[in-house]
Design a protein around this motif. Structure first.
Motif, PDB file in Angstrom:
ATOM      1  N   GLU A  40       0.830  -1.205   0.000  1.00 53.86           N
ATOM      2  CA  GLU A  40       0.000   0.000   0.000  1.00 53.86           C
ATOM      3  C   GLU A  40       0.867   1.258   0.000  1.00 53.86           C
ATOM      4  N   ARG A  41       1.908   1.275   0.804  1.00 49.96           N
ATOM      5  CA  ARG A  41       2.818   2.433   0.788  1.00 49.96           C
ATOM      6  C   ARG A  41       3.441   2.589  -0.595  1.00 49.96           C
ATOM      7  N   VAL A  45       3.248   5.976  -2.808  1.00 54.14           N
ATOM      8  CA  VAL A  45       4.486   6.681  -3.151  1.00 54.14           C
ATOM      9  C   VAL A  45       4.761   6.578  -4.643  1.00 54.14           C
ATOM     10  N   GLY A  46       4.525   5.397  -5.226  1.00 52.57           N
ATOM     11  CA  GLY A  46       4.755   5.223  -6.654  1.00 52.57           C
ATOM     12  C   GLY A  46       3.863   6.110  -7.494  1.00 52.57           C
ATOM     13  N   GLY A  47       2.606   6.257  -7.092  1.00 58.67           N
ATOM     14  CA  GLY A  47       1.702   7.132  -7.832  1.00 58.67           C
ATOM     15  C   GLY A  47       2.177   8.573  -7.818  1.00 58.67           C
ATOM     16  N   LEU A  48       2.585   9.051  -6.641  1.00 60.64           N
ATOM     17  CA  LEU A  48       3.086  10.428  -6.564  1.00 60.64           C
ATOM     18  C   LEU A  48       4.374  10.577  -7.371  1.00 60.64           C
ATOM     19  N   ALA A  49       5.244   9.573  -7.326  1.00 59.55           N
ATOM     20  CA  ALA A  49       6.502   9.644  -8.076  1.00 59.55           C
ATOM     21  C   ALA A  49       6.232   9.812  -9.570  1.00 59.55           C
ATOM     22  N   ARG A  50       5.263   9.087 -10.078  1.00 55.27           N
ATOM     23  CA  ARG A  50       4.933   9.212 -11.512  1.00 55.27           C
ATOM     24  C   ARG A  50       4.398  10.613 -11.830  1.00 55.27           C
ATOM     25  N   ARG A  51       3.600  11.138 -10.922  1.00 50.73           N
ATOM     26  CA  ARG A  51       3.045  12.479 -11.156  1.00 50.73           C
ATOM     27  C   ARG A  51       4.129  13.550 -11.082  1.00 50.73           C
ATOM     28  N   ILE A  52       5.095  13.376 -10.185  1.00 53.82           N
ATOM     29  CA  ILE A  52       6.215  14.321 -10.111  1.00 53.82           C
ATOM     30  C   ILE A  52       7.018  14.287 -11.408  1.00 53.82           C
ATOM     31  N   PHE A  53       7.298  13.098 -11.910  1.00 56.17           N
ATOM     32  CA  PHE A  53       8.028  12.989 -13.174  1.00 56.17           C
ATOM     33  C   PHE A  53       7.247  13.672 -14.296  1.00 56.17           C
ATOM     34  N   GLU A 272       4.250  10.933   9.083  1.00 56.46           N
ATOM     35  CA  GLU A 272       4.169   9.929   8.025  1.00 56.46           C
ATOM     36  C   GLU A 272       2.716   9.619   7.675  1.00 56.46           C
ATOM     37  N   ARG A 273       1.867   9.558   8.680  1.00 60.22           N
ATOM     38  CA  ARG A 273       0.447   9.300   8.406  1.00 60.22           C
ATOM     39  C   ARG A 273      -0.142  10.426   7.556  1.00 60.22           C
ATOM     40  N   GLN A 274       0.202  11.671   7.903  1.00 63.00           N
ATOM     41  CA  GLN A 274      -0.278  12.810   7.109  1.00 63.00           C
ATOM     42  C   GLN A 274       0.268  12.762   5.684  1.00 63.00           C
ATOM     43  N   LEU A 275       1.556  12.462   5.569  1.00 65.04           N
ATOM     44  CA  LEU A 275       2.176  12.443   4.255  1.00 65.04           C
ATOM     45  C   LEU A 275       1.558  11.373   3.362  1.00 65.04           C
ATOM     46  N   LEU A 276       1.324  10.193   3.907  1.00 62.75           N
ATOM     47  CA  LEU A 276       0.734   9.124   3.101  1.00 62.75           C
ATOM     48  C   LEU A 276      -0.673   9.490   2.642  1.00 62.75           C
ATOM     49  N   ASP A 277      -1.414  10.180   3.510  1.00 61.04           N
ATOM     50  CA  ASP A 277      -2.729  10.680   3.079  1.00 61.04           C
ATOM     51  C   ASP A 277      -2.577  11.650   1.912  1.00 61.04           C
TER      52      ASP A 277
END
Length: 423
Positions: A40-41, A45-53, A272-277
């Motif tokens: 799940e993490r 994180v992977g979804g955000l990484a793709r959007r940053i790229f 970390e909980r906030q960031l993952l949200d």
């Protein structure tokens, strides 16, 4: 170029990804693989990484996997950023040492030893699997305690370099105070990981004019406030110590403070909980401001610079953790030190430390003391056994008393049984 990040589900990862996206001319990554067992993490994180790229117009591909061998196969470099036991183990590392009147901290003292014991066997297993899947890959270790973990990797024959963000953080801070570009400053950065001093701040390179006297004359109050040390410490030393030196220079004060407030682990777990949200928001396509409070500032830029140099490009001079090889003559050649080095990536030889002038015994003595502890800590991590743990604790300058070492040994083993196969 293919890079893999083991521990890619970390909330740190968007900081790293941001650097890869922004600095694509320095490090042209074609594929970035995030490897993590936490599905799940990794998804968030992977979804955000793709959007940053995508936001940065980065042509590279971001993939995610829980299969280590598949993730690192064919990689040019593998970055390790692990936390064995997660924030729960960190919470323990920061609390039970206080019961014995010692600093509770995740990278030094008794807590740092606990982390080393949990981490070294896991990292060595990962490194062996990396070597089989991608024998030419460089391993860049950001996993704490970096000095001990990097020494374990090098001792086992891996192509490894340790990385910390303390030096690049100081470089950026000093440049801002002096109204200069960071690239203009070269630091005379010397010591062990999380035990370093800035002995000079040179303009233009290793032989440049030393701006440290000017920096201290004009900005000592601000620097002392950042370090949580009295200005008189900087005045009397005439150098800038790492903020980790506060655990040594103001040990009892720090112990009192730690006993009066929530642990850093609790603060980070909440962040970390906030960031993952936040990472789960499909509209978010850049690292959030909250991430700066998580720690690891400028980690991405340091990682990009080091990876580029190891792979034949980028700046050849970097602050890294690497073998001493006579640089500090009072340490063994196979000790791992944190200094400026020429990173010779093109020929595969890796970092070669720059020469360091003779050190004041005030610094050399503490370096030698902590390096001796690190020898014993690595022995305990590799071979286990209560007596080896006790000897490492007794040798540490933040412990150093028989009864404290006994009490800390009992607590360390009790709190880490699930992570120590021999306990």
């Amino acid at each position: 170029m293919k890079l893999a990040v083991v521990g890619g589900g970390s909330t740190y990862t968007p900081e790293l990804v941001d650097g890869f996206a922004r600095l694509r001319d320095t490090l042209p990554v074609g594929e970035l693989v995030l490897v993590d067992p936490a599905a799940e993490r990794l998804r968030l994180v992977g979804g955000l990484a793709r959007r940053i790229f995508a936001r940065q117009g980065r042509p590279g591909v971001v993939t995610t996997t829980s299969d280590l061998e598949a993730g690192v196969a064919g990689a040019d470099a593998v970055l390790l950023q692990l936390r064995v036991g997660g924030q729960a183990a960190r919470q323990q590392d920061e609390t039970w040492p206080l019961e014995c009147g010692c600093v509770g901290q995740e990278t030094t003292g008794a807590g740092g030893l606990a982390k080393a014991l949990r981490t070294v066997p896991v990292v060595l297993d990962i490194a062996e699997r990396v070597r089989r899947a991608s024998p030419d890959a460089w391993i860049i270790d950001f996993t704490n305690p970096v000095g001990i973990v990097t020494r374990a990797l090098l001792q086992a024959g891996h192509k490894a370099v340790g990385l910390c963000n303390v030096a690049i953080g100081f470089q950026r801070k000093f440049a801002k105070l002096l109204d200069l570009a960071p690239a203009e400053l070269h630091l005379d950065h010397v010591g062990l990981n999380h035990l370093t001093w800035e002995l000079g701040v040179r303009r233009g390179g290793p032989g440049g004019a030393d701006l440290l006297p000017e920096l201290l004359a004009g900005h000592a109050d601000a620097l002392a406030a950042d370090l949580h040390l009295p200005r008189t410490v900087l005045d009397r030393l005439g150098v800038v110590p790492s903020y980790y030196l506060r655990y040594f220079y103001a040990h009892d004060e720090v112990v009192r403070e730690l006993g009066e407030k929530p642990s850093r682990a609790a603060e980070v777990a909440a962040m970390e909980r906030q960031l993952l949200d936040m990472y789960g928001d499909p509209a978010l396509d850049e690292k959030p401001e909250l991430l700066a409070r998580r720690g690891g500032a400028f980690y991405s830029e340091a990682a990009v610079d080091l990876a580029a140099a190891l792979l034949g490009g980028g700046s050849p001079v970097q602050v890294v953790n690497t073998l001493n090889r006579g640089t500090l003559p009072f340490l063994a050649d196979d000790a791992v030190i944190e200094v400026q080095a020429e990173v010779r990536g093109g020929d595969g030889s890796g970092p070669v430390p720059l020469a360091v002038p003779p050190l004041d015994p005030l610094y050399a003595g503490l370096i030698a003391h902590v390096s001796a502890y690190e020898d014993l800590a690595l022995d305990a991590a590799l071979r286990g056994g209560r007596e080896r743990v006790f000897r490492a604790l007794l040798a540490h300058p933040l412990v150093g008393q028989f009864d404290r070492a006994e009490g800390l040994t009992d607590r360390l083993l009790a709190h880490n049984k699930e992570h120590l196969a021999w306990a």
